[in-house]
Design a protein around this motif. Structure first.
Motif, PDB file in Angstrom:
ATOM      1  N   GLN A  72       0.868  -1.184   0.000  1.00  0.00           N
ATOM      2  CA  GLN A  72       0.000   0.000   0.000  1.00  0.00           C
ATOM      3  C   GLN A  72       0.901   1.229   0.000  1.00  0.00           C
ATOM      4  O   GLN A  72       1.448   1.614   1.014  1.00  0.00           O
ATOM      5  CB  GLN A  72      -0.941  -0.068   1.213  1.00  0.00           C
ATOM      6  CG  GLN A  72      -1.761  -1.362   1.165  1.00  0.00           C
ATOM      7  CD  GLN A  72      -2.803  -1.526   2.247  1.00  0.00           C
ATOM      8  OE1 GLN A  72      -3.513  -2.514   2.251  1.00  0.00           O
ATOM      9  NE2 GLN A  72      -2.917  -0.589   3.164  1.00  0.00           N
ATOM     10  N   ASP A 113     -12.234  -4.310   6.647  1.00  0.00           N
ATOM     11  CA  ASP A 113     -11.620  -4.937   5.473  1.00  0.00           C
ATOM     12  C   ASP A 113     -12.488  -6.043   4.873  1.00  0.00           C
ATOM     13  O   ASP A 113     -13.012  -6.910   5.590  1.00  0.00           O
ATOM     14  CB  ASP A 113     -10.259  -5.548   5.845  1.00  0.00           C
ATOM     15  CG  ASP A 113      -9.220  -4.476   6.152  1.00  0.00           C
ATOM     16  OD1 ASP A 113      -9.286  -3.392   5.530  1.00  0.00           O
ATOM     17  OD2 ASP A 113      -8.360  -4.719   7.011  1.00  0.00           O
ATOM     18  N   LEU A 158      -0.612  -4.444   9.740  1.00  0.00           N
ATOM     19  CA  LEU A 158      -0.105  -3.381   8.865  1.00  0.00           C
ATOM     20  C   LEU A 158       1.243  -2.905   9.404  1.00  0.00           C
ATOM     21  O   LEU A 158       1.368  -2.599  10.597  1.00  0.00           O
ATOM     22  CB  LEU A 158      -1.122  -2.224   8.840  1.00  0.00           C
ATOM     23  CG  LEU A 158      -0.889  -1.092   7.850  1.00  0.00           C
ATOM     24  CD1 LEU A 158      -0.981  -1.579   6.403  1.00  0.00           C
ATOM     25  CD2 LEU A 158      -1.924   0.031   8.069  1.00  0.00           C
ATOM     26  N   HIS A 203     -11.893   1.143  10.278  1.00  0.00           N
ATOM     27  CA  HIS A 203     -10.701   1.995  10.297  1.00  0.00           C
ATOM     28  C   HIS A 203     -10.619   2.840   9.033  1.00  0.00           C
ATOM     29  O   HIS A 203     -11.311   2.564   8.046  1.00  0.00           O
ATOM     30  CB  HIS A 203      -9.425   1.158  10.455  1.00  0.00           C
ATOM     31  CG  HIS A 203      -9.211   0.205   9.320  1.00  0.00           C
ATOM     32  ND1 HIS A 203      -9.826  -1.025   9.263  1.00  0.00           N
ATOM     33  CD2 HIS A 203      -8.483   0.297   8.175  1.00  0.00           C
ATOM     34  CE1 HIS A 203      -9.475  -1.650   8.156  1.00  0.00           C
ATOM     35  NE2 HIS A 203      -8.667  -0.866   7.474  1.00  0.00           N
ATOM     36  N   GLY A 211      -7.426   5.287   6.801  1.00  0.00           N
ATOM     37  CA  GLY A 211      -6.171   6.021   6.698  1.00  0.00           C
ATOM     38  C   GLY A 211      -6.516   7.490   6.549  1.00  0.00           C
ATOM     39  O   GLY A 211      -7.458   7.835   5.829  1.00  0.00           O
ATOM     40  N   ARG A 250       4.379   7.365   1.479  1.00  0.00           N
ATOM     41  CA  ARG A 250       3.981   6.500   2.606  1.00  0.00           C
ATOM     42  C   ARG A 250       3.908   5.087   2.060  1.00  0.00           C
ATOM     43  O   ARG A 250       3.181   4.819   1.101  1.00  0.00           O
ATOM     44  CB  ARG A 250       2.618   6.930   3.132  1.00  0.00           C
ATOM     45  CG  ARG A 250       2.067   6.115   4.322  1.00  0.00           C
ATOM     46  CD  ARG A 250       0.734   6.746   4.679  1.00  0.00           C
ATOM     47  NE  ARG A 250       0.096   6.285   5.890  1.00  0.00           N
ATOM     48  CZ  ARG A 250      -0.856   5.358   5.923  1.00  0.00           C
ATOM     49  NH1 ARG A 250      -1.222   4.735   4.824  1.00  0.00           N
ATOM     50  NH2 ARG A 250      -1.448   5.060   7.068  1.00  0.00           N
ATOM     51  N   ARG A 304       0.759  -4.886   4.196  1.00  0.00           N
ATOM     52  CA  ARG A 304      -0.340  -5.425   5.008  1.00  0.00           C
ATOM     53  C   ARG A 304      -0.532  -6.912   4.732  1.00  0.00           C
ATOM     54  O   ARG A 304      -0.572  -7.332   3.576  1.00  0.00           O
ATOM     55  CB  ARG A 304      -1.650  -4.689   4.698  1.00  0.00           C
ATOM     56  CG  ARG A 304      -2.835  -5.170   5.520  1.00  0.00           C
ATOM     57  CD  ARG A 304      -3.953  -4.137   5.509  1.00  0.00           C
ATOM     58  NE  ARG A 304      -4.608  -4.053   4.225  1.00  0.00           N
ATOM     59  CZ  ARG A 304      -5.656  -4.806   3.860  1.00  0.00           C
ATOM     60  NH1 ARG A 304      -6.150  -5.704   4.689  1.00  0.00           N
ATOM     61  NH2 ARG A 304      -6.210  -4.647   2.677  1.00  0.00           N
TER      62      ARG A 304
HETATM   63  C1  SIN Z   1      -6.056  -0.167   5.261  1.00  0.00           C
HETATM   64  O1  SIN Z   1      -7.175   0.282   5.191  1.00  0.00           O
HETATM   65  O2  SIN Z   1      -5.798  -1.339   4.961  1.00  0.00           O
HETATM   66  C2  SIN Z   1      -4.882   0.653   5.678  1.00  0.00           C
HETATM   67  C3  SIN Z   1      -5.173   1.964   6.282  1.00  0.00           C
HETATM   68  C4  SIN Z   1      -3.986   2.854   6.193  1.00  0.00           C
HETATM   69  O3  SIN Z   1      -3.215   2.759   5.222  1.00  0.00           O
HETATM   70  O4  SIN Z   1      -3.788   3.667   7.082  1.00  0.00           O
END
Ligand code: SIN
Length: 280
Positions: A86, A103, A116, A255, A257, A266, A270
């Protein structure tokens, strides 16, 4: 549980704990594994600092908690098909991860957990935030809990993710994904198999409607639930550093990001851990 092998410090009153006194690069002994699993179930997302991991060690750590979820459309490392790469910078726009989600709820058995790992982080920004979805359910009024508890929601990849996947991975990837992932049904309220706690199980990225309601009813109810779950009182937020790790339970959290660092670089890896049965 009293912890003797690890040190556990809660991050907020809602969820999340920073765990130290452990090296993820090495196989966990039975007692440490039991304590970490307990902390993970209790705090729903656990954080670790200064864990330099090779891809093999990352996969080996996650593999102690279950089998791997089949990769989807996110690119994986060439030699490590279970590691999703990612990456964001001026050439790679941050994708769907910036909308609140749990997810893989677009498949019948969404992943149980995710690990992650941060390889490159912006100087400022790029945090990730989590919601305690048990608390989101428990803080609804009793009549609302009773109203939504028998409901079923439709989770569909096309509404919000389609345009981004088309843009980032092309028409062929999108068509393949569309064909292999038709809309699926999940309960609006699920019960955690291990803790027995109920949680709200809808998310703005993937839940498209509530079965049996009219379109405006469904929209209104989902908007209300999305607004309710996003209260800061239900959340924690993690400031990444290079070699930090977050390990969360997808059965009880959502969650996102935080997209405040473009075009800084960045890079995260994961690993997704598969669940063994459908949410119920
Ligand atoms: C994700 O949603 O898998 C990662 C979230 C992130 O990159 O902060």
């Amino acid at each position: 549980m009293g912890y003797t092998r690890i040190d556990v410090r809660p991050v907020t009153g809602a969820l999340g704990a920073e765990v130290s006194g452990i090296r993820l690069a090495e196989p966990l002994d039975e007692e440490t594994f039991t304590e970490l699993r307990d902390a993970w179930l209790t705090y729903q997302v656990v954080f670790f600092r200064d864990q330099e991991l090779t891809p093999e060690q990352h996969v080996a750590f996650a593999g102690q908690f279950g089998k791997f979820q089949k990769p989807g459309f996110v690119p994986t490392l060439e030699d490590h098909p279970n590691i999703r790469k990612q990456e964001m910078d001026e050439n790679h726009k941050i994708g769907s991860d910036v909308t609140w989600h749990t997810d893989d709820t677009f498949v019948e058995i969404p992943s149980m957990g995710s690990v992650l790992y941060a390889l490159e982080v912006p100087e400022a920004g790029g945090d990730t935030a989590w919601i305690n979805m048990h608390k989101a359910f428990e803080t609804l009024s009793e009549p609302m809990q009773a109203f939504i508890s028998p409901m079923t929601a439709i989770h569909d990849i096309s509404a919000t993710m389609g345009p981004g996947i088309l843009r980032d991975y092309g028409a062929e990837a999108w068509q393949k994904l569309r064909d292999s992932t038709p809309p699926v049904e999940h309960p609006v309220v699920r019960t955690h198999r291990e803790t027995g706690r109920k949680s709200l199980f809808v998310n703005p990225l993937l839940t498209s409607s509530i079965k049996g309601l009219s379109e405006p009813e469904s929209r209104m109810l989902l908007d209300l639930l999305f607004q309710h779950m996003q209260q800061p009182e239900n959340m924690c937020r993690f400031r990444w550093r290079k070699h930090s790790v977050a390990f969360w339970d997808n059965r009880s959290t959502a969650h996102k990001g935080i997209n405040d660092f473009f075009p800084a670089h960045r890079l995260m890896h994961r690993v997704a851990i598969a669940d063994t049965e459908r949410p119920r």
